[in-house]
Design a protein around this motif. Structure first.
Motif, PDB file in Angstrom:
ATOM      1  N   ARG A 160       9.143  -2.935  10.327  1.00  0.00           N
ATOM      2  CA  ARG A 160       9.091  -1.473  10.492  1.00  0.00           C
ATOM      3  C   ARG A 160       9.503  -1.009  11.885  1.00  0.00           C
ATOM      4  O   ARG A 160       9.561   0.196  12.144  1.00  0.00           O
ATOM      5  CB  ARG A 160       7.672  -0.965  10.198  1.00  0.00           C
ATOM      6  CG  ARG A 160       7.235  -1.165   8.759  1.00  0.00           C
ATOM      7  CD  ARG A 160       5.860  -0.563   8.512  1.00  0.00           C
ATOM      8  NE  ARG A 160       5.768   0.788   9.012  1.00  0.00           N
ATOM      9  CZ  ARG A 160       4.752   1.264   9.737  1.00  0.00           C
ATOM     10  NH1 ARG A 160       3.726   0.490  10.047  1.00  0.00           N
ATOM     11  NH2 ARG A 160       4.745   2.501  10.160  1.00  0.00           N
ATOM     12  N   LEU A 161       9.790  -1.956  12.775  1.00  0.00           N
ATOM     13  CA  LEU A 161      10.125  -1.576  14.160  1.00  0.00           C
ATOM     14  C   LEU A 161      11.535  -0.994  14.207  1.00  0.00           C
ATOM     15  O   LEU A 161      12.480  -1.628  13.729  1.00  0.00           O
ATOM     16  CB  LEU A 161      10.041  -2.814  15.061  1.00  0.00           C
ATOM     17  CG  LEU A 161      10.330  -2.583  16.545  1.00  0.00           C
ATOM     18  CD1 LEU A 161       9.203  -1.786  17.204  1.00  0.00           C
ATOM     19  CD2 LEU A 161      10.510  -3.926  17.270  1.00  0.00           C
ATOM     20  N   TRP A 199       8.582   3.417  14.977  1.00  0.00           N
ATOM     21  CA  TRP A 199       8.364   2.784  13.667  1.00  0.00           C
ATOM     22  C   TRP A 199       8.987   3.597  12.548  1.00  0.00           C
ATOM     23  O   TRP A 199       8.973   4.822  12.600  1.00  0.00           O
ATOM     24  CB  TRP A 199       6.850   2.648  13.414  1.00  0.00           C
ATOM     25  CG  TRP A 199       6.181   1.958  14.541  1.00  0.00           C
ATOM     26  CD1 TRP A 199       5.525   2.543  15.588  1.00  0.00           C
ATOM     27  CD2 TRP A 199       6.185   0.553  14.797  1.00  0.00           C
ATOM     28  NE1 TRP A 199       5.109   1.576  16.468  1.00  0.00           N
ATOM     29  CE2 TRP A 199       5.490   0.347  16.010  1.00  0.00           C
ATOM     30  CE3 TRP A 199       6.690  -0.550  14.105  1.00  0.00           C
ATOM     31  CZ2 TRP A 199       5.301  -0.925  16.546  1.00  0.00           C
ATOM     32  CZ3 TRP A 199       6.500  -1.811  14.644  1.00  0.00           C
ATOM     33  CH2 TRP A 199       5.818  -1.978  15.854  1.00  0.00           C
TER      34      TRP A 199
END
Ligand code: GLY
Length: 417
Positions: free
Chosen positions: A294-295, A319
């Protein structure tokens, strides 16, 4: 940026994927790596716990950054050796790594820093152990003071089993064991990137430590994970930084042993508030697999800033609004005695499922180039989707397309979340 990453698990494959896909990375070497990292980086057969071999490799490639994946090289002093040789290193030195290497030391630091955790006593003899079990009562929480590859903690209402585990820990050379209060409440893993002074939290995640559905069976290295935690307080990361991570980082700096690297805060959300269950001094596995999925900001820039004391100067990590779920596929017999050498098929069909990528851990190529199992935890099947439920469905659709004789996996990862 030329980066040397140490390790060979699915966590390192996840790190390698996030590092390799960022334009800031010009070269990525993984030592020793696995067949998954070989497809996105250059693997080098180097012992990650040998300071001399790691420093040689960093020198050969002119590394701008060394990232240490597992705890063993850190506890062996590789972080210190790499820094002394003049390289920027993301990973603490031996003294700071004691936050994971000795549970008793971690308790001492927490007490000094005023960090909330379970009450504990450290026992060095069978008599002290027996008295502590009686004093704290069931459920018994018995922890090996030292590193034990995920097998150090036993939580049980069976006093005999608790005593047996404690005695086994004491039987090791210099063995000590902690008996502590049971912390009731859901667990949260929060990773904090630290440069010795500044702390930057990553997205909270949860892992599933037991082998079987319904949290039954033995403890493992982790059978799955997911993020985000929609049920956790919205300000959980700030709470952890303010009341736990920052005070610990300040205490380590005060002692002259600055913590540079990843402080993994393992927490229980109890009725009385957040309590620290444990610290680790490296990225968690399998939580890293979902957190990094999710970064959206640059991992190499974040880790390099931490390694060079510039964390306060770089923006906070960002994110995606997606959710991510990881289902771990383990070998038959894991964790007691994993059977290796089984042929693995179906990976490309699994990766054809929308939002899915596969990370390697205990895999190898046989003489004919076929992918075979070579360890306990074999693959991490990671899926992203608009909700935890959607990501979970995709992950299990992909798991169903992979074949490994006798493979074990949980069917309840992130269920109902
Ligand atoms: N997920 C637990 C650990 O990394 O130790």
């Amino acid at each position: 940026m030329k980066i040397l990453l140490l390790g060979s698990g699915a966590r390192e494959h996840a790190l390698a994927r996030a590092l390799a896909s960022d334009p800031a990375t010009t070269e990525l070497v993984v030592a020793p790596g696995n067949p998954g990292t070989a497809s996105i980086a250059t693997n080098f057969a180097v012992n990650p716990c040998s300071s001399a071999e790691v420093v040689d490799l960093a020198t050969q490639m002119g590394a701008d950054l060394v990232v240490v994946g597992p705890e063993a090289p850190l506890v062996a002093g590789v972080g210190d050796a790499v820094r002394e040789a003049g390289f920027a290193c993301f990973g603490p030195g031996v003294e700071a790594a004691r936050l994971e290497g000795s549970k008793a030391f971690a308790k001492e630091v927490m007490a000094a820093a005023g960090v909330p955790t379970a009450q504990a006593v450290t026992c060095a003899t069978p008599e002290e152990l027996a008295a502590a079990l009686d004093r704290f009562g069931a459920p018994h929480v018995v922890k090996d003071d030292g590193l034990a590859a995920g097998k150090g903690v036993v939580v049980t209402s069976d006093r005999q089993a608790a005593l047996a585990h404690g005695l086994a820990c004491l039987a090791k050379e210099g063995g000590r064991v902690l008996v502590e209060d049971y912390l009731d409440g859901p667990e949260i893993s929060l990773f904090c990137v630290c440069d010795g002074a500044t702390v930057r939290p990553l997205a909270p995640a949860q892992d599933f430590k037991r082998l079987s559905d319904g949290d039954a069976g033995p403890n493992t290295g982790g059978m799955g994970s997911y993020t985000p935690l929609t049920w956790a307080p919205a300000d959980i990361a700030e709470q952890v930084v303010d009341h736990i991570a920052q005070p610990v980082i300040d205490e380590m700096a005060r002692r002259g042993t600055a913590f540079i690297g990843l402080l993994y805060c393992g927490l229980a959300l109890t009725r009385d508030g957040l309590r620290v269950v444990e610290f680790n001094v490296r990225f968690g596995d399998p939580e890293t697999q979902v957190v990094l999925a999710r970064l959206t900001s640059s991992l190499p820039e974040l880790l390099h800033a931490a390694a060079t004391g510039r964390l306060a100067q770089v923006p906070e990590p960002t994110w995606s609004t997606d959710s991510a779920v990881d289902v771990v596929l383990a070998a038959p017999g894991y964790p007691a005695a994993a059977a290796t050498g089984g042929v693995i098929t179906g990976l490309s069909q699994a990766e054809a499922v929308e939002g899915v990528h596969i990370l390697h851990a205990g895999t190898a190529l046989d003489d004919d180039g076929a992918l075979i199992s070579a360890g306990g935890r074999v693959l991490s099947v990671v899926a992203v989707g608009p909700t935890v439920q959607a990501a979970r469905e995709r992950a299990y659709e992909a798991v169903g397309r992979i074949h490994l004789d006798g493979a074990q996996y949980r069917t309840d990862i992130a269920a109902g979340r």
